[in-house]
Design a protein around this motif. Structure first.
Motif, PDB file in Angstrom:
ATOM      1  N   LEU A 161       0.830  -1.206   0.000  1.00 47.91           N
ATOM      2  CA  LEU A 161       0.000   0.000   0.000  1.00 47.91           C
ATOM      3  C   LEU A 161       0.866   1.259   0.000  1.00 47.91           C
ATOM      4  O   LEU A 161       0.510   2.263  -0.624  1.00 47.91           O
ATOM      5  CB  LEU A 161      -0.934   0.003   1.201  1.00 47.91           C
ATOM      6  N   ALA A 162       2.000   1.209   0.693  1.00 51.29           N
ATOM      7  CA  ALA A 162       2.906   2.361   0.686  1.00 51.29           C
ATOM      8  C   ALA A 162       3.435   2.620  -0.718  1.00 51.29           C
ATOM      9  O   ALA A 162       3.584   3.770  -1.142  1.00 51.29           O
ATOM     10  CB  ALA A 162       4.063   2.124   1.652  1.00 51.29           C
ATOM     11  N   THR A 163       3.698   1.562  -1.466  1.00 52.36           N
ATOM     12  CA  THR A 163       4.149   1.713  -2.850  1.00 52.36           C
ATOM     13  C   THR A 163       3.074   2.375  -3.690  1.00 52.36           C
ATOM     14  O   THR A 163       3.341   3.303  -4.464  1.00 52.36           O
ATOM     15  CB  THR A 163       4.513   0.341  -3.443  1.00 52.36           C
ATOM     16  N   VAL A 164       1.847   1.906  -3.545  1.00 52.94           N
ATOM     17  CA  VAL A 164       0.723   2.509  -4.267  1.00 52.94           C
ATOM     18  C   VAL A 164       0.603   3.990  -3.919  1.00 52.94           C
ATOM     19  O   VAL A 164       0.392   4.843  -4.794  1.00 52.94           O
ATOM     20  CB  VAL A 164      -0.581   1.765  -3.941  1.00 52.94           C
ATOM     21  N   LEU A 165       0.749   4.308  -2.651  1.00 49.58           N
ATOM     22  CA  LEU A 165       0.632   5.695  -2.206  1.00 49.58           C
ATOM     23  C   LEU A 165       1.696   6.573  -2.861  1.00 49.58           C
ATOM     24  O   LEU A 165       1.389   7.659  -3.380  1.00 49.58           O
ATOM     25  CB  LEU A 165       0.751   5.761  -0.682  1.00 49.58           C
ATOM     26  N   LEU A 166       2.955   6.124  -2.859  1.00 52.61           N
ATOM     27  CA  LEU A 166       4.033   6.944  -3.405  1.00 52.61           C
ATOM     28  C   LEU A 166       3.901   7.098  -4.924  1.00 52.61           C
ATOM     29  O   LEU A 166       4.182   8.169  -5.462  1.00 52.61           O
ATOM     30  CB  LEU A 166       5.385   6.332  -3.053  1.00 52.61           C
ATOM     31  N   VAL A 167       3.473   6.047  -5.606  1.00 52.86           N
ATOM     32  CA  VAL A 167       3.248   6.174  -7.047  1.00 52.86           C
ATOM     33  C   VAL A 167       2.098   7.128  -7.321  1.00 52.86           C
ATOM     34  O   VAL A 167       2.145   7.954  -8.237  1.00 52.86           O
ATOM     35  CB  VAL A 167       2.980   4.798  -7.692  1.00 52.86           C
ATOM     36  N   ALA A 370       8.722   1.310  -4.152  1.00 51.65           N
ATOM     37  CA  ALA A 370       8.832   0.238  -3.158  1.00 51.65           C
ATOM     38  C   ALA A 370      10.178   0.285  -2.458  1.00 51.65           C
ATOM     39  O   ALA A 370      10.275   0.064  -1.236  1.00 51.65           O
ATOM     40  CB  ALA A 370       8.635  -1.122  -3.834  1.00 51.65           C
ATOM     41  N   ILE A 371      11.231   0.586  -3.208  1.00 51.39           N
ATOM     42  CA  ILE A 371      12.564   0.707  -2.603  1.00 51.39           C
ATOM     43  C   ILE A 371      12.575   1.862  -1.607  1.00 51.39           C
ATOM     44  O   ILE A 371      13.064   1.723  -0.483  1.00 51.39           O
ATOM     45  CB  ILE A 371      13.622   0.923  -3.697  1.00 51.39           C
ATOM     46  N   THR A 372      12.028   2.998  -2.007  1.00 53.30           N
ATOM     47  CA  THR A 372      12.003   4.179  -1.136  1.00 53.30           C
ATOM     48  C   THR A 372      11.201   3.920   0.130  1.00 53.30           C
ATOM     49  O   THR A 372      11.628   4.264   1.239  1.00 53.30           O
ATOM     50  CB  THR A 372      11.404   5.377  -1.893  1.00 53.30           C
ATOM     51  N   ALA A 378      11.872   0.546  10.918  1.00 51.38           N
ATOM     52  CA  ALA A 378      10.446   0.391  11.231  1.00 51.38           C
ATOM     53  C   ALA A 378       9.883   1.571  12.017  1.00 51.38           C
ATOM     54  O   ALA A 378       8.783   2.054  11.724  1.00 51.38           O
ATOM     55  CB  ALA A 378      10.222  -0.914  11.996  1.00 51.38           C
ATOM     56  N   ARG A 379      10.629   2.064  13.004  1.00 48.26           N
ATOM     57  CA  ARG A 379      10.079   3.121  13.863  1.00 48.26           C
ATOM     58  C   ARG A 379       9.973   4.476  13.156  1.00 48.26           C
ATOM     59  O   ARG A 379       9.278   5.383  13.625  1.00 48.26           O
ATOM     60  CB  ARG A 379      10.921   3.265  15.124  1.00 48.26           C
ATOM     61  N   TRP A 380      10.677   4.609  12.014  1.00 49.55           N
ATOM     62  CA  TRP A 380      10.660   5.881  11.290  1.00 49.55           C
ATOM     63  C   TRP A 380       9.781   5.839  10.047  1.00 49.55           C
ATOM     64  O   TRP A 380       9.662   6.842   9.333  1.00 49.55           O
ATOM     65  CB  TRP A 380      12.085   6.268  10.876  1.00 49.55           C
ATOM     66  N   ARG A 381       9.158   4.710   9.760  1.00 47.98           N
ATOM     67  CA  ARG A 381       8.456   4.573   8.487  1.00 47.98           C
ATOM     68  C   ARG A 381       7.287   5.545   8.349  1.00 47.98           C
ATOM     69  O   ARG A 381       7.106   6.178   7.302  1.00 47.98           O
ATOM     70  CB  ARG A 381       7.973   3.127   8.313  1.00 47.98           C
ATOM     71  N   ARG A 382       6.479   5.654   9.396  1.00 47.49           N
ATOM     72  CA  ARG A 382       5.318   6.541   9.288  1.00 47.49           C
ATOM     73  C   ARG A 382       5.717   7.998   9.107  1.00 47.49           C
ATOM     74  O   ARG A 382       5.237   8.655   8.171  1.00 47.49           O
ATOM     75  CB  ARG A 382       4.426   6.377  10.516  1.00 47.49           C
ATOM     76  N   VAL A 388       7.563  12.413   2.868  1.00 46.11           N
ATOM     77  CA  VAL A 388       7.712  12.185   1.427  1.00 46.11           C
ATOM     78  C   VAL A 388       6.410  12.492   0.694  1.00 46.11           C
ATOM     79  O   VAL A 388       6.417  13.118  -0.372  1.00 46.11           O
ATOM     80  CB  VAL A 388       8.165  10.733   1.155  1.00 46.11           C
ATOM     81  N   VAL A 389       5.291  12.065   1.250  1.00 48.28           N
ATOM     82  CA  VAL A 389       3.994  12.316   0.608  1.00 48.28           C
ATOM     83  C   VAL A 389       3.712  13.816   0.528  1.00 48.28           C
ATOM     84  O   VAL A 389       3.263  14.325  -0.513  1.00 48.28           O
ATOM     85  CB  VAL A 389       2.861  11.585   1.369  1.00 48.28           C
ATOM     86  N   VAL A 390       3.975  14.538   1.609  1.00 48.56           N
ATOM     87  CA  VAL A 390       3.737  15.988   1.617  1.00 48.56           C
ATOM     88  C   VAL A 390       4.632  16.678   0.589  1.00 48.56           C
ATOM     89  O   VAL A 390       4.186  17.561  -0.156  1.00 48.56           O
ATOM     90  CB  VAL A 390       3.973  16.560   3.028  1.00 48.56           C
ATOM     91  N   VAL A 391       5.892  16.291   0.544  1.00 49.77           N
ATOM     92  CA  VAL A 391       6.819  16.894  -0.424  1.00 49.77           C
ATOM     93  C   VAL A 391       6.358  16.611  -1.848  1.00 49.77           C
ATOM     94  O   VAL A 391       6.335  17.502  -2.701  1.00 49.77           O
ATOM     95  CB  VAL A 391       8.253  16.371  -0.195  1.00 49.77           C
ATOM     96  N   MET A 392       5.974  15.357  -2.124  1.00 51.74           N
ATOM     97  CA  MET A 392       5.529  15.013  -3.477  1.00 51.74           C
ATOM     98  C   MET A 392       4.248  15.745  -3.845  1.00 51.74           C
ATOM     99  O   MET A 392       4.094  16.194  -4.988  1.00 51.74           O
ATOM    100  CB  MET A 392       5.333  13.501  -3.592  1.00 51.74           C
ATOM    101  N   ALA A 393       3.328  15.871  -2.890  1.00 49.81           N
ATOM    102  CA  ALA A 393       2.091  16.608  -3.168  1.00 49.81           C
ATOM    103  C   ALA A 393       2.393  18.067  -3.496  1.00 49.81           C
ATOM    104  O   ALA A 393       1.765  18.660  -4.382  1.00 49.81           O
ATOM    105  CB  ALA A 393       1.145  16.506  -1.977  1.00 49.81           C
ATOM    106  N   GLY A 394       3.370  18.637  -2.791  1.00 48.24           N
ATOM    107  CA  GLY A 394       3.776  20.004  -3.101  1.00 48.24           C
ATOM    108  C   GLY A 394       4.440  20.111  -4.463  1.00 48.24           C
ATOM    109  O   GLY A 394       4.200  21.059  -5.219  1.00 48.24           O
ATOM    110  N   LEU A 395       5.275  19.129  -4.791  1.00 50.68           N
ATOM    111  CA  LEU A 395       5.938  19.134  -6.093  1.00 50.68           C
ATOM    112  C   LEU A 395       4.938  18.940  -7.237  1.00 50.68           C
ATOM    113  O   LEU A 395       5.192  19.369  -8.361  1.00 50.68           O
ATOM    114  CB  LEU A 395       7.013  18.049  -6.147  1.00 50.68           C
TER     115      LEU A 395
END
Length: 414
Positions: A161-167, A370-372, A378-382, A388-395
């Protein structure tokens, strides 16, 4: 895998609601993709308000007009409504001019079929078809990560799901809801890789052949097939797999299909027009240097964009890609997912003239998401995923405003 299980390992960006917890995996994928497309729609509408009148639209166009006929979407519209020219247009200088043969037929023909069924115009039907294809592509990408990267998913259950989100939020993912081919290409690439992982070789061959009539990206798939075959052969030698005669025949046919798929459209272009290198001449009409020579354009194009900093930029980008491909997160992927990105990126480096469209081309290297997503502990994933999502949405805003918006009389294509 349920949405709750997916999120539990860090694949979400917030606290899940009770309704979210009850969603099946496909429901979570569609919600993520739909949310991303809603954000992109808002961005497009805001940018459209600042759009001056162009050859394609009036000033301040509607959402469907803005997504249906801007830029290359108008070429696909021409193909859907009028087909391809029988002869190449040539200017007063004797050189081939820009024409429809540079664009592949499967997407516009699919839309033409939908137009015939619905009686809707191109600018309405094309963005809707592209968005629906994009939604199916995300479902297939989720499935591909599950079956094609079991070690990675075991280490990071939220990875699909994280891969889907980033794509879905990638800066140029805006084109997944426009009259462009990225949605269809993404679906066919993910489908081909999934069928290959599942060893359904004849289905893979059909999908790869379809890819050859969608985008000029089928040849890298031949390398993925070779790697898959070598991995199976080595495992069979160790007694960990059984490579049957039917498998060998299927893999051979698939390898041939991948090569044929990569060469079919240029051959058809030459056959119809009577000019053997018609496709290359047509591609050259879009280039600053009309010669299509592998890797040659990086020298002058990088210098044009970055001046004296060009060598440093190329080195930094190359090292970053290599580091990601060689990272622990990457090594957890299966061989098919692991091979596609470097094969595709290497192919891009060989055949394109670097320009603003490269950001759109990068969308098809989706295993990099998926690599990203798998890089942080684990503790830093969220929190990392959220950033990353916020930065990409801004870009996305920047990409849409700077590239999709055309400032007449000319601009850099998205």
């Amino acid at each position: 895998m349920s949405a709750e299980a997916t999120i539990a390992a860090g694949g979400d960006v917030g606290s899940p609601s009770r309704l979210w917890n009850r969603l099946p995996w496909w429901g979570a994928v569609l919600v993520v993709f739909g949310g991303a497309r809603l954000w992109s729609a808002v961005v497009l509408l805001v940018v459209a308000h600042h759009q001056a009148a162009t050859l394609w639209t009036a000033a301040d166009p509607s959402y469907l007009q803005y997504t249906g006929v801007m830029w290359d979407a108008s070429w696909y519209r021409q193909i859907a409504e009028h087909g391809y020219p029988a002869t190449l247009p040539v200017g007063a200088d004797g050189l081939v001019q820009q024409n429809a043969w540079a664009f592949f037929p499967l997407f516009p023909f699919l839309v033409r079929g939908a137009m015939a069924i619905t009686t809707g115009p191109w600018y309405v039907v094309a963005p809707i078809v592209a968005t629906l294809l994009g939604a199916v592509a995300m479902l297939v990408i989720h499935r591909l990560v599950v079956v094609g990267a079991p070690r990675a998913v075991a280490a990071h259950p939220g990875l699909p799901l994280a891969t889907v989100l980033l794509v879905s939020v990638f800066p140029s993912s805006v084109v997944l809801q426009t009259g462009y081919t990225e949605s269809l290409a993404l679906l066919l690439i993910a489908g081909s890789l999934t069928a290959l992982v599942l060893r359904r070789y004849w289905l893979t061959a059909l999908l790869v052949l379809a890819l050859g009539f969608t985008r000029a990206v089928a040849l890298p798939m031949a390398l993925v097939v070779v790697v898959h075959a070598v991995v199976r052969w080595r495992r069979s030698r160790r007694g960990e797999d059984r490579l049957r005669r039917a498998d060998v025949v299927g893999l051979g046919g698939l390898a041939v299909a991948a090569v044929v798929s990569g060469l079919a459209w240029p051959a058809i272009c030459g056959w119809v027009t009577g000019v053997p290198d018609a496709y290359l001449q047509t591609q050259g009409s879009w280039r600053g240097d009309r010669h299509v020579v592998p890797f040659a354009s990086w020298g002058y194009a990088a210098t044009f964009w970055f001046g004296r900093w060009a060598p440093a930029v190329l080195i930094i980008v190359s090292v970053t890609v290599v580091v990601l491909v060689l990272s622990r997160s990457s090594r957890r992927l299966g061989p098919e997912l692991l091979t596609w990105s470097p094969a595709y990126l290497g192919y891009l480096a060989a055949v394109i003239e670097p320009g603003t469209s490269v950001f759109r081309f990068l969308l098809l290297a989706f295993p990099m998401a998926a690599i990203t997503a798998g890089l942080p502990p684990a503790r830093w994933r969220r929190p990392v995923l959220l950033v990353v999502v916020v930065v990409m949405a801004g870009l996305q805003v920047l990409w849409t405003y700077r590239l999709w918006r055309l400032v007449p009389p000319s601009g850099w294509p998205p």
